[in-house]
Design an enzyme around this catalytic site. Structure first.
Site, PDB file in Angstrom:
ATOM      1  N   GLY A 132     -32.443 -20.450   4.414  1.00  0.00           N
ATOM      2  CA  GLY A 132     -31.690 -20.450   4.982  1.00  0.00           C
ATOM      3  C   GLY A 132     -31.846 -22.626   5.531  1.00  0.00           C
ATOM      4  O   GLY A 132     -32.000 -22.327   6.749  1.00  0.00           O
TER       5      GLY A 132
ATOM      6  N   CYS B 257      -3.721  -1.301   5.914  1.00  0.00           N
ATOM      7  CA  CYS B 257      -3.218  -2.508   5.343  1.00  0.00           C
ATOM      8  C   CYS B 257      -2.500  -1.814   5.357  1.00  0.00           C
ATOM      9  O   CYS B 257      -1.965  -0.955   4.793  1.00  0.00           O
ATOM     10  CB  CYS B 257      -4.302  -2.716   4.120  1.00  0.00           C
ATOM     11  SG  CYS B 257      -3.254  -3.874   2.937  1.00  0.00           S
TER      12      CYS B 257
ATOM     13  N   CYS C  99      -1.710  -1.296   0.824  1.00  0.00           N
ATOM     14  CA  CYS C  99      -2.432  -0.689   0.052  1.00  0.00           C
ATOM     15  C   CYS C  99      -3.392   0.544   0.484  1.00  0.00           C
ATOM     16  O   CYS C  99      -3.847   0.754  -0.496  1.00  0.00           O
ATOM     17  CB  CYS C  99      -3.145  -1.371  -1.496  1.00  0.00           C
ATOM     18  SG  CYS C  99      -4.920  -2.152   0.214  1.00  0.00           S
TER      19      CYS C  99
ATOM     20  N   CYS D 269      -4.417  -6.923   3.759  1.00  0.00           N
ATOM     21  CA  CYS D 269      -5.590  -7.178   3.203  1.00  0.00           C
ATOM     22  C   CYS D 269      -5.683  -8.539   3.631  1.00  0.00           C
ATOM     23  O   CYS D 269      -4.861  -9.315   2.577  1.00  0.00           O
ATOM     24  CB  CYS D 269      -6.507  -6.381   2.244  1.00  0.00           C
ATOM     25  SG  CYS D 269      -6.302  -4.770   1.855  1.00  0.00           S
TER      26      CYS D 269
ATOM     27  N   CYS E   7      -6.834  -6.349  -2.967  1.00  0.00           N
ATOM     28  CA  CYS E   7      -5.534  -5.339  -2.148  1.00  0.00           C
ATOM     29  C   CYS E   7      -4.222  -5.017  -3.347  1.00  0.00           C
ATOM     30  O   CYS E   7      -4.223  -3.835  -3.398  1.00  0.00           O
ATOM     31  CB  CYS E   7      -4.529  -6.021  -1.226  1.00  0.00           C
ATOM     32  SG  CYS E   7      -3.365  -5.524  -0.150  1.00  0.00           S
TER      33      CYS E   7
END
Lengths: 266, 289
Positions: free
Chosen positions: B30, B239, B242, B264, B270
């Site tokens: 970080g 979606c 899909c 997606c 997808c």
């Protein structure tokens, strides 16, 4: 209630003890050989003309400037500590909890892009508050105490008048219940009627919370109203100190006499 | 194979310098490590930081995948993929599971990553405190002293103004209980995938000259309030191609009458689902009507 305990049980020990504090800007003197003790619940006024070193002194006390020599011993919860030599992290923790600093210009002390509620809540969040409802409730409470309507909580300080901004800055500083407040000309730049209300408010808060305060100003009326003790500075040196009424009514040093006689009587 | 370039465009000394920054970043999760960012043959804001990190990580055996907003076939993704095909000659793929290095802009792939994979993020502004505190000296001090109260002021302002935490992307996380980190502008839906991820996650900001990292399995907690907890939000739809219900969706306007479809954002995910036989509301056409 906490403040009352401090008032009664620790009165014998100074909250802040300053010993031989000096700050030089190259060859010029910022302030030199300043020593005083501040006891819990006491309000100390520092007066003097522009350039007399009063703001330098305040910055050194609050840790914004590093003094060249001297000690600033603050009575922390873990006992007296010299804030000049303590680490930056620890000093900032003090600045967020036990200390407060009210700037002359509220724009220096406020976040102008953040709402009033966010400004008041910042110190709470900095010390670990993580409950939105509680933070907001405290912000509402404090806005009320400094006479700002609760429906202004989501307005930005830029939408506030100068007097309101200054009151907001005070709320933002006092929300964590500090023990020592540094004020740098808190009434500077405000018109007299707003000044009077602000002084009234400050006097009430100082008495009610048992705060100790150090107030830098060039306005003798302010110290007459607020301060228990008075320090007069000139050219970086403390030329006179004592009880406020004593110093103002019976000035000994020639500069103090000049200062007192310069006030317009209306 | 193009031999006129050094492998992966950058010279070896530069790659060494970047690798040192990456190692330091991985060692201090970080923490933003400064590095001497180079001019790249693309404008700032197009992924110059990510490209340099990718170049420093690539080896000839790698298989590279590049996505932009989850898609393999958008301008940014196509041009960066071709850049490395030309300058490094590495194999490329669109399948998340087959890739060893994935450079991404604004998404984490839906397919879970595995140990040994490297995910490289393009970062525009690495400093999570930047819009609250404009001074760089001050933000560094705040990181040093863990002085992060200001971060919650931003979230407070969100709730005060919108009634909820309206930050939907670029949602700050606290890494390993220490540094607050900007996860690059991924949707907050992807934030839970940052945490305890088996892959190495590297973040490169070219213009701002910073590299930071999440080592495998590092903890990353999204900041929130006790009474307004973090939620990984997405469009409340399935979606249309899909039929996936758990993947992040793009909203696509399809005509002037306000018709829209949700697809997606992760094109590879997808396509994989459609090949496996899942068909959404509008997915019939491609399956061979």
């Amino acid at each position: 209630m906490k403040d009352l305990d401090i008032w009664t049980s620790m009165k014998t020990q100074p909250l802040l003890s300053v010993q031989g504090l000096s700050k030089f800007y190259g060859a010029r003197i910022g302030c030199d050989a300043v020593s005083f003790d501040l006891y819990p619940g006491e309000v100390l006024g520092i007066v003097g003309e522009s350039g007399s070193g009063k703001s330098t002194l305040l910055s050194c006390l609050a840790g914004h400037l590093a003094p060249d020599t001297g000690k600033v011993i603050f009575d922390t919860v873990d006992g007296p500590r010299d804030t000049v030599v303590m680490g930056e992290a620890e000093r900032r923790r003090l600045a967020r909890t036990d200390w407060a600093y009210v700037h002359q210009n509220p724009r220096d002390g406020l976040r102008m892009g953040v709402s009033a509620g966010g400004n008041v809540g910042e110190r709470l969040m900095a010390v670990g508050a993580r409950h939105y409802g509680d933070i907001r409730a405290q912000a509402v409470d404090w806005l009320g105490r400094v006479e700002i309507a609760a429906d202004r909580i989501d307005d930005r300080p830029s939408a506030f008048s100068g007097g309101m901004q200054q009151r907001l800055q005070i709320a933002r500083n006092l929300v964590t219940g500090p023990r020592l407040v540094f004020m740098d000309e808190p009434t500077g730049g405000l018109d007299v009627s707003v000044q009077a209300r602000l002084l009234d408010l400050l006097r009430g808060l100082v008495r009610e919370m048992g705060l100790s305060a150090i107030i830098v100003t060039h306005d003798l009326a302010v110290v007459r109203l607020l301060a228990d003790r008075l320090m007069v500075m000139k050219g970086g040196y403390v030329v006179e100190q004592g009880l406020t009424d004593q110093v103002l009514d019976d000035p000994q040093h020639e500069y103090t006499q000049l200062l007192v006689s310069s006030v317009l009587q209306v | 194979m193009a031999s006129e370039y050094n492998f992966a465009y950058l010279d070896e000394q530069t790659k060494r310098m970047i690798r040192r920054a990456i190692l330091k970043g991985v060692a201090i999760p970080g923490y933003q490590v400064p590095f001497a960012s180079r001019e790249m043959p693309m404008p700032y804001g197009w992924g110059t930081g990510g490209v340099q990190v990718t170049a420093a990580c690539l080896v000839p055996e790698d298989r590279l995948k590049v996505i932009d907003q989850g898609a393999d076939d958008t301008t940014n993704a196509v041009s960066i993929r071709r850049f490395f095909q030309r300058t490094a000659g590495v194999a490329v793929t669109e399948a998340t599971a087959d890739a060893t290095v994935i450079q991404t802009r604004h998404r984490i792939p839906e397919t879970p990553l595995t140990e040994g994979q490297i995910l490289v993020y393009q970062v525009p502004i690495p400093e999570p405190l930047r819009f609250l505190e404009p001074r760089e000296t001050e933000t560094r001090k705040m990181h040093e002293l863990e002085d992060y109260g200001l971060m919650h002021v931003k979230l407070y302002e969100d709730i005060a103004r919108h009634g909820q935490i309206a930050t939907a992307y670029d949602y700050p996380v606290k890494v390993e209980g220490r540094y607050v980190m900007d996860p690059s502008p991924i949707p907050k839906f992807d934030n839970p995938k940052l945490a305890r991820n088996p892959a190495i996650q590297l973040f490169g900001a070219g213009r701002e000259q910073r590299i930071y990292a999440l080592p495998p399995y590092a903890e990353a907690v999204s900041l929130d309030f006790d009474d307004y907890p973090f939620t990984a939000s997405k469009a409340d739809h399935q979606c249309d191609l899909c039929d996936a219900s758990g993947s992040y969706l793009d909203e696509v306007i399809t005509d002037d009458q306000g018709s829209r479809m949700y697809v997606c954002s992760d094109t590879d995910f997808c396509r994989g689902r459609r090949e496996a036989g899942h068909v959404g509301r509008l997915g019939g056409g491609e399956a061979g009507q």
